[in-house]
Design an enzyme around this catalytic site. Structure first.
Site, short mmCIF file in Angstrom:
data_model
loop_
_atom_site.label_atom_id
_atom_site.label_comp_id
_atom_site.label_asym_id
_atom_site.label_seq_id
_atom_site.Cartn_x
_atom_site.Cartn_y
_atom_site.Cartn_z
N ALA A 126 36.51 37.60 44.94
CA ALA A 126 36.85 38.03 43.58
C ALA A 126 35.85 38.08 42.52
O ALA A 126 34.70 37.20 42.87
CB ALA A 126 37.81 37.33 43.10
N SER A 127 35.56 38.34 41.33
CA SER A 127 34.30 39.01 41.00
C SER A 127 33.92 37.79 39.94
O SER A 127 35.52 36.38 39.89
CB SER A 127 34.94 39.90 40.18
OG SER A 127 35.73 39.62 38.80
#
Length: 208
Positions: free
Chosen positions: A9-10
């Site tokens: 995930a960012s």
């Protein structure tokens, strides 16, 4: 057959493990044995990601690298994407994307049909990787334009800096003081933060 789950995930997302349950269920349905789960919060535009590199170093030829979607694996530049593909191929890993049905055939050897689908699948993954990269570039451009418009409308405006997480910073400092010889990677793991954060705190402490 063994599989390694890669979850990303960012920095703005809350949990890199969001897709973990779904991928584990996918593995069960495809009769894959999960032998490694690698989750990290890092931008998909970066090739050198700690957990991705650990997966590539650990997985053996013939095993499956399972991801939820192509953009979880790559928002890389064309050159970096080619480098990552080459590494996956050299390692002899089977890249399976849960939301790309053509890739599911790579789980089992399918003879000449499998070879044909491997080529088709590679083309589709390349296309999806390109789309993921372009989407990222468009988002960055929109942010840049938004900042330029804001500055044009308000010449004295400056973006607010991101405030530090005091609790997390205090936890890192406590670990540094209690374990002065502990590596930055280990401290980051225990404090559940990025290694860059650990180095920033180290610099802050050295200047204090």
């Amino acid at each position: 057959m063994y599989t390694h789950l890669y979850l990303r995930a960012s920095f703005k997302d809350q949990d890199a493990n969001r897709a973990k349950v779904a991928l584990e269920q996918f593995a069960v349905e495809k009769q894959l044995e999960v032998v490694g789960i690698y989750a990290e919060n890092v931008s998909g535009t970066k090739l050198n990601r700690p957990e991705l590199m650990r997966l590539l170093n650990t997985a053996a030829a013939g095993e499956v690298l399972l991801v939820e979607s192509v953009d979880r694996l790559s928002r890389l530049s064309q050159g970096d994407w080619e480098a990552l593909k080459a590494t996956i191929k050299t390692k002899g890993l089977r890249l399976v994307v849960a939301d790309l049905p053509t890739s599911h055939m790579l789980i089992q050897d399918q003879g000449i049909t499998g070879q044909i689908m491997d080529v088709v699948n590679g083309m589709l993954i390349d296309l999806m990787a390109t789309m993921a990269r372009l989407d990222q570039e468009k988002r960055v451009e929109r942010i840049r334009q938004g900042l330029e418009n804001k500055r044009a409308a308000e010449p004295d405006w400056k973006p607010a800096g991101k405030g530090k997480n005091v609790v997390k910073w205090n936890a890192v400092k406590a670990l540094m003081q209690k374990h002065p010889t502990m590596s930055a990677d280990d401290i980051a793991t225990l404090a559940k933060c990025g290694v860059a954060t650990v180095y920033r705190i180290k610099r802050e402490m050295s200047l204090a």
